[in-house]
Design an enzyme around this catalytic site. Sequence first.
Site, mmCIF file in Angstrom:
data_model
loop_
_atom_site.group_PDB
_atom_site.id
_atom_site.type_symbol
_atom_site.label_atom_id
_atom_site.label_comp_id
_atom_site.label_asym_id
_atom_site.label_seq_id
_atom_site.Cartn_x
_atom_site.Cartn_y
_atom_site.Cartn_z
ATOM 1 N N ARG A 1 -5.128 -18.246 45.859
ATOM 2 C CA ARG A 1 -5.640 -17.174 46.720
ATOM 3 C C ARG A 1 -6.646 -16.280 46.012
ATOM 4 N NH1 ARG A 1 -0.718 -13.887 47.651
ATOM 5 N NH2 ARG A 1 -0.365 -14.617 45.531
ATOM 6 N N GLU B 1 -4.892 -5.436 36.253
ATOM 7 C CA GLU B 1 -4.961 -3.994 36.063
ATOM 8 C C GLU B 1 -6.139 -3.739 35.136
ATOM 9 O OE1 GLU B 1 -1.327 -1.214 35.436
ATOM 10 O OE2 GLU B 1 -2.004 -1.866 33.442
ATOM 11 N N ASP C 1 -17.578 7.430 36.031
ATOM 12 C CA ASP C 1 -17.702 5.970 36.125
ATOM 13 C C ASP C 1 -19.131 5.648 36.536
ATOM 14 O OD1 ASP C 1 -15.028 5.698 35.570
ATOM 15 O OD2 ASP C 1 -14.512 4.686 37.427
ATOM 16 N N ASN C 2 -19.706 4.601 35.932
ATOM 17 C CA ASN C 2 -21.068 4.168 36.248
ATOM 18 C C ASN C 2 -21.063 2.690 36.594
ATOM 19 O OD1 ASN C 2 -22.095 6.739 35.546
ATOM 20 N ND2 ASN C 2 -22.187 6.153 33.408
ATOM 21 N N ARG D 1 -30.858 -3.259 27.993
ATOM 22 C CA ARG D 1 -30.687 -1.808 28.136
ATOM 23 C C ARG D 1 -30.070 -1.269 26.848
ATOM 24 N NH1 ARG D 1 -31.381 -0.235 33.533
ATOM 25 N NH2 ARG D 1 -31.199 -1.931 35.028
ATOM 26 N N HIS E 1 -28.496 3.133 23.513
ATOM 27 C CA HIS E 1 -28.444 4.525 23.951
ATOM 28 C C HIS E 1 -27.267 5.284 23.332
ATOM 29 C CE1 HIS E 1 -30.374 2.769 27.826
ATOM 30 N NE2 HIS E 1 -31.272 2.939 26.879
ATOM 31 N N LYS F 1 -17.202 4.865 25.736
ATOM 32 C CA LYS F 1 -17.404 4.051 26.941
ATOM 33 C C LYS F 1 -16.447 2.857 26.943
ATOM 34 C CE LYS F 1 -22.308 5.208 27.170
ATOM 35 N NZ LYS F 1 -23.681 4.702 27.042
ATOM 36 N N TYR G 1 -18.748 0.938 33.810
ATOM 37 C CA TYR G 1 -18.162 1.561 32.625
ATOM 38 C C TYR G 1 -17.681 2.969 32.904
ATOM 39 C CZ TYR G 1 -23.040 3.213 31.969
ATOM 40 O OH TYR G 1 -24.285 3.742 32.132
ATOM 41 N N GLU H 1 -29.927 12.599 25.369
ATOM 42 C CA GLU H 1 -29.875 11.140 25.252
ATOM 43 C C GLU H 1 -31.013 10.642 24.376
ATOM 44 O OE1 GLU H 1 -29.257 7.207 27.937
ATOM 45 O OE2 GLU H 1 -30.795 8.590 28.605
ATOM 46 N N LYS I 1 -38.282 4.068 28.446
ATOM 47 C CA LYS I 1 -37.482 4.782 27.445
ATOM 48 C C LYS I 1 -37.163 3.867 26.264
ATOM 49 C CE LYS I 1 -33.186 5.449 28.535
ATOM 50 N NZ LYS I 1 -31.981 5.994 29.169
ATOM 51 N N ASP I 2 -36.764 2.637 26.564
ATOM 52 C CA ASP I 2 -36.396 1.717 25.486
ATOM 53 C C ASP I 2 -37.613 1.155 24.747
ATOM 54 O OD1 ASP I 2 -33.727 2.197 26.005
ATOM 55 O OD2 ASP I 2 -33.533 0.493 27.360
#
Length: 185
Positions: free
Chosen positions: A23, A28, A49-50, A60, A63, A72, A132, A143, A168-169
């Site tokens: 199924r 968790e 939460d993102n 990415r 950072h 994180k 995350y 940042e 930015k990166d």
Amino acid sequence: MKVINTKIPDVKIIEPTVFGDERGFFMETWNQSKFEELVTGKPTLFVQDNHSKSKKGILRGLHYQTENTQGKLVRVVSGEVFDVAVDIRKGSATFGEWVGEYLSAENKRQLWVPEGFAHGFYVTSDEAEFVYKCTHYYNPKFEHSIKWNDESVNIGWPLSATPILSNKDMNAIDFNDAEYFNGSI
């Protein structure tokens, strides 16, 4: 839940217990008391939460925030990424070292990246959805981004082509010019 140590002792791989049959499955993904007992050994509060979605070849990071530093707990719910944590804790025995792990919807692994680490990921599947939990709120004023290909860190990214970066990166700083984490280790 199974906790696996990495070469940097404070960065942990978390494998959830998955119950499955024809199924589907159940697992968790978060349990406060187990996380504190098995992973951090101290009270840990997540406040944000993102969720991001990226296409293949997107990189990415790396950072971090110099104030409102974030721990994180990261995982992938669709696709696969190569996830990286770089120790920027001044005075740490593993300062400047990195850990890289494949996280995917298939392996269901999570990675704990504590405060004092720069973080980034590279999408290896056609696309990936990355979620995350963060221990502090995002603060763009503090940042920073370290160059993904900084030679002094020498991350072994599994690149299939030149990565696609944000502005930015593309304008990230060298590791040796970074403002390091001076909090408690």
